[in-house]
Design a protein around this motif. Structure first.
Motif, PDB file in Angstrom:
ATOM      1  N   HIS A   1       0.629  -1.417  -0.162  1.00  0.00           N
ATOM      2  CA  HIS A   1       0.054   0.257   0.129  1.00  0.00           C
ATOM      3  C   HIS A   1       0.700   1.767  -0.189  1.00  0.00           C
ATOM      4  O   HIS A   1       2.065   1.569   0.791  1.00  0.00           O
ATOM      5  N   ASP A   2       0.451   2.273  -0.528  1.00  0.00           N
ATOM      6  CA  ASP A   2       0.730   3.735  -0.816  1.00  0.00           C
ATOM      7  C   ASP A   2       0.033   4.702   0.401  1.00  0.00           C
ATOM      8  O   ASP A   2      -0.865   4.553  -0.074  1.00  0.00           O
ATOM      9  N   SER A   3       0.854   4.973   1.183  1.00  0.00           N
ATOM     10  CA  SER A   3      -0.378   6.637   2.148  1.00  0.00           C
ATOM     11  C   SER A   3       0.222   6.883   1.813  1.00  0.00           C
ATOM     12  O   SER A   3       0.170   7.794   2.633  1.00  0.00           O
TER      13      SER A   3
ATOM     14  N   ILE B   1      -3.469   3.194  -1.128  1.00  0.00           N
ATOM     15  CA  ILE B   1      -4.096   3.352  -2.883  1.00  0.00           C
ATOM     16  C   ILE B   1      -3.440   1.352  -2.173  1.00  0.00           C
ATOM     17  O   ILE B   1      -1.388   1.596  -1.814  1.00  0.00           O
ATOM     18  N   TYR B   2      -3.666   0.390  -2.528  1.00  0.00           N
ATOM     19  CA  TYR B   2      -3.444  -0.778  -2.720  1.00  0.00           C
ATOM     20  C   TYR B   2      -2.326  -1.206  -4.213  1.00  0.00           C
ATOM     21  O   TYR B   2      -3.677  -0.699  -5.436  1.00  0.00           O
ATOM     22  N   ALA B   3      -1.601  -1.377  -4.510  1.00  0.00           N
ATOM     23  CA  ALA B   3      -0.907  -1.976  -5.863  1.00  0.00           C
ATOM     24  C   ALA B   3      -0.500  -3.017  -5.802  1.00  0.00           C
ATOM     25  O   ALA B   3       0.106  -3.693  -4.427  1.00  0.00           O
ATOM     26  N   ILE B   4       0.138  -3.335  -6.927  1.00  0.00           N
ATOM     27  CA  ILE B   4       0.690  -5.328  -6.433  1.00  0.00           C
ATOM     28  C   ILE B   4       2.334  -4.378  -6.416  1.00  0.00           C
ATOM     29  O   ILE B   4       2.747  -3.543  -7.110  1.00  0.00           O
ATOM     30  N   ASN B   5       2.610  -5.666  -5.951  1.00  0.00           N
ATOM     31  CA  ASN B   5       4.107  -5.514  -5.251  1.00  0.00           C
ATOM     32  C   ASN B   5       5.259  -5.776  -6.750  1.00  0.00           C
ATOM     33  O   ASN B   5       5.558  -6.614  -6.033  1.00  0.00           O
TER      34      ASN B   5
END
Ligand SMILES: [Zn+2]
Length: 325
Positions: A309-311, A317-321
């Motif tokens: 996640h990017d905070s 926002i959750y994205a593929i690592n």
């Protein structure tokens, strides 16, 4: 159906006003005559409890202590029907939900507001958060008289062990009798439904929020290590083949998580966006439940290293690592 003793245990089914239907509570004979869970705080539940106790030739006053598997109203609301001096035992974490003091109400409301915004829930939908300032939201007017934690002796029930099984509730306990492998498991293990990993405020303000689905999965692991012969459940039928129920539940959960991963692959998303895609028909009506379920899957995928996640902005926002690739 007549209530009967099976060994030292009698199963009683009480009506609840909730969608889940009846709740099971158990009378257990030991050094103290014990009731495990108390049902909900309705007149129907009270009279049903009295009637079923009578089939065992018992009265409410014969019950010497009540153990609570967790604080939810279908399990703890009926505590109000007992006399003032009854012993009530359960996990320490029940207490804040029973007392509902100013500090907790403050922590509760603030936590859900911050958490919901972080998940991207629009402000006009924040009304889903239960209003704990209105009196009828309280679960019970009773308080615990002693706290139980794993490793403690279970007063009045020799040979029974306390197993902490957090996940569905932070306060969740199961009770396990070593000599014959019988467990009274509250809502931790149910035959037909997988309990929702409900989000709760952390125990202390400012602490990191719980990750209920990860906790739930480790509570399942803990149960797999015990030679459980039979689980008396909080709703529905008993469970005999515990590994099979755990296994199929975990497969379903993993599959749901992989669906969430696909959504995130297609588009980096907020928790709320995922929640809407996962539960398009019910998310508005059941935002608390569906959001808890969604965040559970997100926590799970993150624990596997599949997503991150990017905070950096107010909505997470959750994205593929990318490191994973
Ligand atoms: Zn329940």
């Amino acid at each position: 159906m007549m209530v009967e003793w099976i060994g030292n245990i009698a199963k009683l089914s009480l009506p609840t006003p909730y969608a889940v239907g009846d709740v099971n509570v158990y009378v257990v004979k030991g050094d103290a005559l014990t009731l495990i869970d108390a049902g909900s705080r309705t007149e129907e539940s009270r009279s049903s409890l009295i009637r079923q106790l009578a089939e065992l030739r018992l009265e409410m006053n014969d019950i010497e202590q009540v153990l609570i598997t967790h604080h939810h109203p279908d399990h703890a609301g009926g505590l109000d029907f007992f006399t003032k001096d009854i012993n009530i035992l359960g996990h320490l974490y029940n207490q804040r939900w029973f007392e509902m003091d100013e500090d907790f109400i403050e922590l509760h409301d603030q936590f859900y507001k911050d958490f919901s915004r972080e998940m991207g829930i629009p402000d006009e939908m924040l009304g889903y958060i239960n209003d704990y300032r209105s009196a009828d939201r309280s679960i019970t007017n009773k308080k615990l008289t002693s706290f139980l934690a794993e490793g403690d002796d279970l007063p009045g029930l020799r040979g029974w062990k306390i197993i902490e099984t957090p996940g569905h509730a932070q306060s969740h306990l199961s009770f396990y009798k070593e000599s014959d492998g019988i467990m009274i498991g509250g809502d931790h293990l149910l035959a037909k439904i997988t309990p929702n990993p409900l989000m709760e405020p952390p125990f202390k303000p400012g602490e990191e929020r719980p990750k209920p689905l990860l906790q739930y999965n480790s509570s399942l692991e803990k149960c797999l290590e015990l030679p459980i012969s039979l689980v008396y459940t909080g709703h529905g039928e008993e469970i005999r083949d515990v590994p099979a129920v755990i296994q199929s539940g975990r497969i379903r959960q993993h599959e749901r998580a992989m669906r969430v991963k696909k959504m995130i692959e297609a588009h980096p998303s907020s928790g709320f966006e995922i929640c809407r895609q996962l539960f398009p028909k019910v998310y508005q009506r059941e935002l608390g439940l569906t959001l808890s379920e969604t965040v559970g899957q997100l926590d799970y995928l993150e624990s596997l290293g599949e997503i991150a996640h990017d905070s950096s902005s107010s909505v997470m926002i959750y994205a593929i690592n990318q490191l994973q690739r």
